[in-house]
Write a protein that holds these residues in place. Structure first.
Motif, PDB file in Angstrom:
ATOM      1  N   GLU A  81       4.200  -3.126   1.105  1.00 27.49           N
ATOM      2  CA  GLU A  81       2.954  -2.375   1.124  1.00 27.49           C
ATOM      3  C   GLU A  81       2.243  -2.664   2.525  1.00 27.49           C
ATOM      4  N   ARG A  84       3.968  -0.984   5.398  1.00 28.00           N
ATOM      5  CA  ARG A  84       3.691   0.365   5.529  1.00 28.00           C
ATOM      6  C   ARG A  84       2.448   0.706   6.032  1.00 28.00           C
ATOM      7  N   GLU A 129       1.495   2.555   9.443  1.00 28.48           N
ATOM      8  CA  GLU A 129       0.613   3.844   9.449  1.00 28.48           C
ATOM      9  C   GLU A 129      -0.585   3.739  10.328  1.00 28.48           C
TER      10      GLU A 129
END
Length: 205
Positions: free
Chosen positions: A10, A13, A17
Motif C-alpha cells: 500500500e 502504491r 501515485e
C-alpha cells in the motif's frame, strides 16, 4: 507477516501515485526536457531512489503521467457517448467537450515533445503504438455501440472511422494549441458525414 506485506504494498502504491501526480504537474508546466527525476523526487517528498524503485527512468514516468491524462480524457468521451440522449445531442456534447478537451497548450506540447523521444527510443515508440491502437479500439467500440443504438451504419469500416477521428483529434489539438479560434465543430461535421441510415434488409438503399 501478511499485514506487513500489505502495508508495504500500500505504501508503495501511494508513493507511486504521488510521484505520478507530481510528475504530471511538472511535465505539463515545464515540459519533458525541463523535468528531472531529482526535481520530481524533491517536490514529492521522496528520495531519487524512491523514483527508481518505481520507474526505470524518466521515459517510463512520463508514460505513466500521460496514461493518467489519457484515462481522464477517454472517461469523459465515454461519458458523452453513453448519455441517455439522442445521437444529435451526444454529438453536440462531444463538440462542446472538444472545445476544452482538445488543444490544451500544455498537454499538446507535452504530447508532441514526448512523441519526438520515440525517434531515438524504441521502447517509447512501441509503448506509444500500443496506446494508440488501444485508443482506436475504444473509439471503434463507442462508434459501433452508438450507431447500432441509433440504427445507423458507417460509410466506411468502423476501424477506419476510429483512425480518422483519432488523427483528426490529434491534428485539431495541435492547431488549437496554436490558434484557439480553430472551430472544433469540424469534429461533429466529419463524424456526421461518416454515418448514414442503416440500409434495410429488404433491399432498400
Amino acid at each position: 507477516m501478511a499485514e506487513t506485506r500489505v502495508s508495504r504494498a500500500e505504501r508503495q502504491r501511494q508513493t507511486r501515485e504521488r510521484l505520478i501526480e507530481v510528475a504530471r504537474e511538472m511535465f505539463l508546466a515545464v515540459g519533458y526536457a525541463g523535468t528531472s527525476l531529482d526535481k520530481v523526487a524533491v517536490e514529492a517528498g521522496f528520495s531519487k531512489g524512491a523514483v527508481y524503485s518505481n520507474f526505470a527512468g524518466k521515459e517510463e514516468l512520463c508514460m505513466a503521467a500521460l496514461d493518467v491524462i489519457h484515462a481522464e480524457k477517454i472517461r469523459l468521451v465515454q461519458q458523452v457517448f453513453t448519455e441517455e440522449t439522442s445521437l444529435e445531442a451526444r454529438l453536440k456534447s462531444f463538440v462542446e467537450w472538444s472545445r476544452s478537451g482538445l488543444g490544451e497548450p500544455q498537454w499538446t506540447a507535452l504530447e508532441v515533445e514526448f512523441a519526438a523521444v520515440a525517434r531515438h527510443n524504441p521502447w517509447v515508440a512501441s509503448e506509444l503504438v500500443k496506446r494508440h491502437r488501444e485508443v482506436r479500439r475504444l473509439i471503434g467500440q463507442l462508434i459501433s455501440a452508438t450507431i447500432e443504438e441509433a440504427d445507423l451504419e458507417t460509410t466506411i469500416p468502423v476501424e477506419h472511422v476510429a483512425t480518422a477521428l483519432l488523427a483528426l483529434g490529434a491534428g485539431l489539438g495541435g492547431l488549437r494549441a496554436l490558434d484557439p479560434k480553430v472551430d472544433p465543430d469540424v469534429f461533429g461535421v466529419v463524424l456526421a458525414g461518416l454515418v448514414r441510415p442503416r440500409r434495410g434488409t429488404d433491399g432498400a438503399q
